[in-house]
Motif scaffolding. Sequence first.
Motif, mmCIF file in Angstrom:
data_model
loop_
_atom_site.group_PDB
_atom_site.id
_atom_site.type_symbol
_atom_site.label_atom_id
_atom_site.label_comp_id
_atom_site.label_asym_id
_atom_site.label_seq_id
_atom_site.Cartn_x
_atom_site.Cartn_y
_atom_site.Cartn_z
ATOM 1 N N ALA A 439 12.101 -34.758 25.248
ATOM 2 C CA ALA A 439 12.697 -35.055 26.546
ATOM 3 C C ALA A 439 11.643 -35.375 27.599
ATOM 4 O O ALA A 439 11.866 -36.226 28.468
ATOM 5 C CB ALA A 439 13.555 -33.865 27.003
ATOM 6 N N ASP A 440 10.492 -34.709 27.552
ATOM 7 C CA ASP A 440 9.452 -34.972 28.544
ATOM 8 C C ASP A 440 8.914 -36.398 28.425
ATOM 9 O O ASP A 440 8.587 -37.030 29.438
ATOM 10 C CB ASP A 440 8.305 -33.969 28.382
ATOM 11 N N SER A 441 8.822 -36.907 27.218
ATOM 12 C CA SER A 441 8.388 -38.285 27.038
ATOM 13 C C SER A 441 9.425 -39.261 27.584
ATOM 14 O O SER A 441 9.074 -40.297 28.160
ATOM 15 C CB SER A 441 8.122 -38.566 25.555
ATOM 16 N N ALA A 667 3.525 -36.884 33.555
ATOM 17 C CA ALA A 667 2.724 -37.505 32.494
ATOM 18 C C ALA A 667 2.005 -36.460 31.651
ATOM 19 O O ALA A 667 1.954 -36.562 30.416
ATOM 20 C CB ALA A 667 1.721 -38.479 33.115
ATOM 21 N N LYS A 668 1.452 -35.452 32.296
ATOM 22 C CA LYS A 668 0.745 -34.401 31.548
ATOM 23 C C LYS A 668 1.706 -33.617 30.664
ATOM 24 O O LYS A 668 1.391 -33.293 29.515
ATOM 25 C CB LYS A 668 0.036 -33.467 32.523
ATOM 26 N N ARG A 669 2.858 -33.305 31.213
ATOM 27 C CA ARG A 669 3.843 -32.564 30.421
ATOM 28 C C ARG A 669 4.333 -33.402 29.241
ATOM 29 O O ARG A 669 4.533 -32.885 28.144
ATOM 30 C CB ARG A 669 5.007 -32.148 31.315
ATOM 31 N N ASN A 773 13.574 -32.345 18.770
ATOM 32 C CA ASN A 773 14.473 -33.254 18.064
ATOM 33 C C ASN A 773 15.573 -33.786 18.955
ATOM 34 O O ASN A 773 15.967 -34.931 18.840
ATOM 35 C CB ASN A 773 15.092 -32.537 16.861
ATOM 36 N N ILE A 774 16.117 -32.975 19.836
ATOM 37 C CA ILE A 774 17.240 -33.431 20.655
ATOM 38 C C ILE A 774 16.988 -33.256 22.124
ATOM 39 O O ILE A 774 17.886 -33.420 22.930
ATOM 40 C CB ILE A 774 18.533 -32.700 20.270
ATOM 41 N N GLY A 775 15.741 -32.918 22.542
ATOM 42 C CA GLY A 775 15.439 -32.831 23.975
ATOM 43 C C GLY A 775 15.774 -31.510 24.548
ATOM 44 O O GLY A 775 16.102 -31.418 25.728
#
Length: 775
Positions: A439-441, A667-669, A773-775
């Motif tokens: 999810a962070d991406s 971005a870091k996360r 897998n699912i955020g």
Amino acid sequence: MAEPDILVNFDLAPAANAFGASSSINGIRGGRWKDRFRAKKRLQNKRGKPSFLDAEGNQKSTNAQSRPHPKSDVPAGPNRDNGSGNRLKAGNELPGAPRSNHDQPIISSIFSSNPVSVVNVEKTGTENAGPAIPTNAPLKDGSVFSTMGLAPALASHLVNNMNISAPTSIQQIAVPQLISSDSDAFIQAETGSGKTLTYLLPLVHRIYTATLSGDKLHRDSGCFAIILAPTRELGRQIYTVLMQLLSHPSLHWLVPILILGGEKKKSEKARIRKGGNILVATPGRLADHLSNTTSLDVGFVRWLVLDEGDRLMELGFEETLQQILTALNERAQKRSNKAPLADLGLPDRRITVLCSATMKASVQKLGDMSLKDALYLKSNQKSDAASDGPKSFQAPAQLKQAYIVSPAKLRLVTLASILRRAFIRKKEHMKVIVFFSCADSVDFHYQAFRKIDDKEQQDTESETSSDEEKEVETETLEDNKKKPQRPSLAAKSMAPLIDPTVSLFKLHGSLAQHIRTNTLNDFFHEKDGAVLFCTDVASRGLDLPNVDLVVQYDPPYSHEDYIHRIGRTARAGRDGRALLFLLPGCEEGYPGQVLKEQHLTRRLADEVLKKGFGAAPLPKAAKVVDPLWKKDFMPKNSGAKWEQEAIEFHLDIERRVLASDEFSNVAKRAFQSHIRAYATHVAAEREIFDIKQLHLGHIAKSFGLRERPGDIRLPARGKTGTVPSATGKRKLDSTDTNGDSTRDAQDEEELQRAAQMMRKKMREHMNIASEFNIG
């Protein structure tokens, strides 16, 4: 006192480290081994072997062999030495020192030091092959629903009102079997082949014919069928198809109920008390209602459908499913002495139907737990469940699959090139889905490609604007504040870096349920071009129209996940394309070792970048907050036009990351979550996705970060500036010398508020097994 002329034999060199270790002829003694090793390295650097960091964050020596070439396009790295051993980060100078106009510019070297592809594959010519015959399209051999045993009213409703003229292969095989037989069944079919109607049509038909043959049934007659879905989005889609199927006037009394996690249980209990005949639910919420809602009567359940059974097991619902099966068996025994349902034409026992596009060990385990003497139903094939196992699953024949070998530093610009190229060729009603690992991406890439809002746009404007312009802008802002603005309930924005007319959406499991629902609904009904950034929460069962391209930016975690991801396109006989991102090196063996039966076309990043950045002008990028940074982040003067535009695109993302603390934290996360997610591949594929082979500096570059991976520090989630203690909780200062009771009260309220937010977050993620897998 010593005389001033006496030379005292003291070592005046600075201490080697902060732990008291000192240098000597025999080396450094005392302290821990790690401290001595670090001190020794620092002493070596001070004695004439300094090191520096290049633009990718790699440590290099200054000897003649590793000195950068004078003609290199990277004259200075993000951390440059000022001559005294102090390091200067990109965009920063020494405290109190003025900026120098003759400083060397910092160049984004996304085209240098990239690994070379290790596999040489000749072109197979699959792109020029003729169009393949669709394998999941409706049959064209004259088959109709009326010859499958369906009620005439139901068959005509499919053709006249739902615009479904012919059945698919799996429907032609499975529907007559489920109508005439009371056996359990396992249904395996390609993605997009109509599995939802395959199990909905038989149970609706049998309930409908029971009403015609005997007593009139109504919504209070009981719940006859339960359909379990692994995700909320799939459950809502099944409910939508069921509502369309029950819209016939003769079926108005048949009422479905939708029970999903993330919604208010009070409203769900009110719907349950009113009564319903078909229940669509997620496992966690259904188990909760079976334990706590007395008005939920499941004693008459005659169908239990487990849709996407492999996903149910992957998400950790095995114990929950066992609890549901036990509760259904207990309620059925209590109802056995009451009015039998066999007289109405309904089955005398509960029928369990398991659906999945893939066959794996977890599905077989679920079948052993829930099925008994089941039929195995597959397209163009009928067999017993005890017979030989099914063959590996094939993707639809009309789906064009390809993979692109892209170095880590070029991943972001390659994705932008693919999206821009896709909407150059076709804009009307076209949709693209991009899958990420976490999810962070998703949040980072959505922030990178989305349109900057009004607040950020004000910050990016130059300070040299005239007073008249500022007055006009102030009046416009005041007028906008006076107008009532309805907040958007969907995670939606425009994507000017892709195309001015393209809408951008994001979807993952960490979003609130109402945002997820509205985002998927808006993406479904979007008439212009649309792009959806999502995790695997959208990879199962969703039927989204006009999805022409599926991009797997992060490789899937297993072969089954790959099949389900690409199944969002090329549905019901339509054409589609799928593209997979791979890194040079060991990942290039993924198509041959894992996707053995899939025919993938190979592409290189340079070819895609030439088409995306060289064929059309670059969209207007976001402005820079600090104009002084512009001269420090300049693309190289040499090279092709597409290469310069790609560098400028990536530089713009880096400027925005450096200009905003919030975007920098995102971005870091995303970088840290991406690395953790990369390590979650199945054991059989870890030789291909070897985390030890990753170049962390290049990966950080793809997220717009200029720091070394070891220097990336991320504050805790929450308010800016708050630093949690070592135990993860903020401790109140009990020795307050000022005796400020107001501050103590504020701290106490803050602790209570943080505890409430944590409990709310735990409830939202109660049914989530893996954040990657699912955020």
